[in-house]
Structures are given as C-alpha cells and as structure tokens.
Scaffold this motif. Structure first.
Motif, PDB file in Angstrom:
ATOM      1  N   ALA A  45       0.878  -1.179   0.000  1.00 58.24           N
ATOM      2  CA  ALA A  45       0.000   0.000   0.000  1.00 58.24           C
ATOM      3  C   ALA A  45       0.909   1.222   0.000  1.00 58.24           C
ATOM      4  O   ALA A  45       1.753   1.371   0.889  1.00 58.24           O
ATOM      5  N   PRO A  47       1.312   5.614  -1.404  1.00 60.18           N
ATOM      6  CA  PRO A  47       0.721   6.816  -1.994  1.00 60.18           C
ATOM      7  C   PRO A  47       0.850   6.857  -3.521  1.00 60.18           C
ATOM      8  O   PRO A  47      -0.026   7.377  -4.201  1.00 60.18           O
ATOM      9  N   ALA A  50      -2.257   5.781  -5.608  1.00 59.65           N
ATOM     10  CA  ALA A  50      -3.525   6.525  -5.625  1.00 59.65           C
ATOM     11  C   ALA A  50      -3.846   6.949  -7.057  1.00 59.65           C
ATOM     12  O   ALA A  50      -3.011   7.504  -7.758  1.00 59.65           O
ATOM     13  N   SER A  82      -3.879   1.738  -2.674  1.00 52.36           N
ATOM     14  CA  SER A  82      -3.556   3.107  -2.252  1.00 52.36           C
ATOM     15  C   SER A  82      -3.698   3.105  -0.733  1.00 52.36           C
ATOM     16  O   SER A  82      -4.302   2.184  -0.165  1.00 52.36           O
ATOM     17  N   PRO A  83      -3.166   4.107  -0.036  1.00 51.09           N
ATOM     18  CA  PRO A  83      -3.344   4.132   1.419  1.00 51.09           C
ATOM     19  C   PRO A  83      -4.817   4.113   1.842  1.00 51.09           C
ATOM     20  O   PRO A  83      -5.183   3.440   2.805  1.00 51.09           O
ATOM     21  N   GLU A  84      -5.654   4.822   1.104  1.00 49.25           N
ATOM     22  CA  GLU A  84      -7.080   4.866   1.432  1.00 49.25           C
ATOM     23  C   GLU A  84      -7.733   3.497   1.248  1.00 49.25           C
ATOM     24  O   GLU A  84      -8.553   3.073   2.066  1.00 49.25           O
ATOM     25  N   GLU A  85      -7.386   2.804   0.161  1.00 51.55           N
ATOM     26  CA  GLU A  85      -7.921   1.464  -0.073  1.00 51.55           C
ATOM     27  C   GLU A  85      -7.475   0.507   1.028  1.00 51.55           C
ATOM     28  O   GLU A  85      -8.258  -0.322   1.492  1.00 51.55           O
ATOM     29  N   TRP A  86      -6.231   0.632   1.443  1.00 49.25           N
ATOM     30  CA  TRP A  86      -5.707  -0.242   2.489  1.00 49.25           C
ATOM     31  C   TRP A  86      -6.451  -0.023   3.802  1.00 49.25           C
ATOM     32  O   TRP A  86      -6.824  -0.988   4.482  1.00 49.25           O
ATOM     33  N   LEU A  87      -6.681   1.223   4.164  1.00 49.22           N
ATOM     34  CA  LEU A  87      -7.385   1.510   5.407  1.00 49.22           C
ATOM     35  C   LEU A  87      -8.837   1.051   5.358  1.00 49.22           C
ATOM     36  O   LEU A  87      -9.396   0.617   6.363  1.00 49.22           O
ATOM     37  N   ALA A  88      -9.461   1.139   4.180  1.00 54.03           N
ATOM     38  CA  ALA A  88     -10.864   0.774   4.036  1.00 54.03           C
ATOM     39  C   ALA A  88     -11.082  -0.741   3.995  1.00 54.03           C
ATOM     40  O   ALA A  88     -12.104  -1.241   4.445  1.00 54.03           O
ATOM     41  N   ASN A  89     -10.103  -1.469   3.427  1.00 50.79           N
ATOM     42  CA  ASN A  89     -10.301  -2.905   3.248  1.00 50.79           C
ATOM     43  C   ASN A  89      -8.947  -3.588   3.143  1.00 50.79           C
ATOM     44  O   ASN A  89      -8.432  -3.782   2.054  1.00 50.79           O
TER      45      ASN A  89
END
Length: 107
Positions: A45, A47, A50, A82-89
C-alpha cells in the motif's frame, strides 16, 4: 530473512515509501527445492498507487524488480492498494496451493 526476500523488501521500500508492505516467501508451496526463493506474495500500500489502475501498479513493481525477475524470482503474487484502499479494506486473499509439477516429475 533470506537474501532475495530482503532485497525485494529493500527495493520496494525505497521505491514506494509504503504505508504497508509485506513480502512473503511462498516458495515452499511450489515444486522447488527446500530453501528456495522463487515465489513471493507482495502486499503493498503506497501513496504512489492513488489514482492508478491495478495494471499500472503491477507494471511499476515489475519495473523496479526487473533484475530479480530475470535472476531467479519465478512468480510474484501482487496485492496493491492506495493508502485509502488499504485503510478501508485490508483483506488479502490467501494464495492457492500450486497445482503445477516440477519438470522432473514428467520424466
């Protein structure tokens, strides 16, 4: 940690500055000698991923690991976020057992 695994970890860390990185040697799941470093799962994951499609992410990893892929690494199972995808799932599927056989099994 083994030399190839450590090199892959170092290269990916330097190239992508990941928020999460796992390099898992899955060679034992394949028809290779014990202690091999030929098959890896990479969970990354970063940046830099993104807004990028999966194929672009994979191409970036293949480009920076080109030397390893030409010198003994046979397969990479890539799971990129992406960092956001990793945090979400943060779910990563388990790798299937290899169904292939060694070329020596065909003799």
């Amino acid at each position: 940690m083994k030399p190839v695994e450590n090199r892959i970890l170092s290269i990916l860390t330097a190239e992508f500055q990941p928020v999460h990185l796992e390099v898992i040697n899955e060679s034992h799941m394949h028809s290779v000698p014990p202690g091999s470093e030929t098959h890896f799962k990479v969970v990354l994951a970063a940046p830099a991923f993104a807004g990028k499609r999966q194929v672009q992410r994979h191409q970036a990893i293949y480009a920076c690991l080109a030397n390893e892929l030409q010198n003994g690494v046979h397969a990479l199972a890539l799971h990129t976020f992406s960092p956001e995808e990793w945090l979400a799932n943060a779910a990563v599927p388990a790798s299937p057992q290899c169904l292939g056989r060694s070329k020596h099994d065909h003799q």
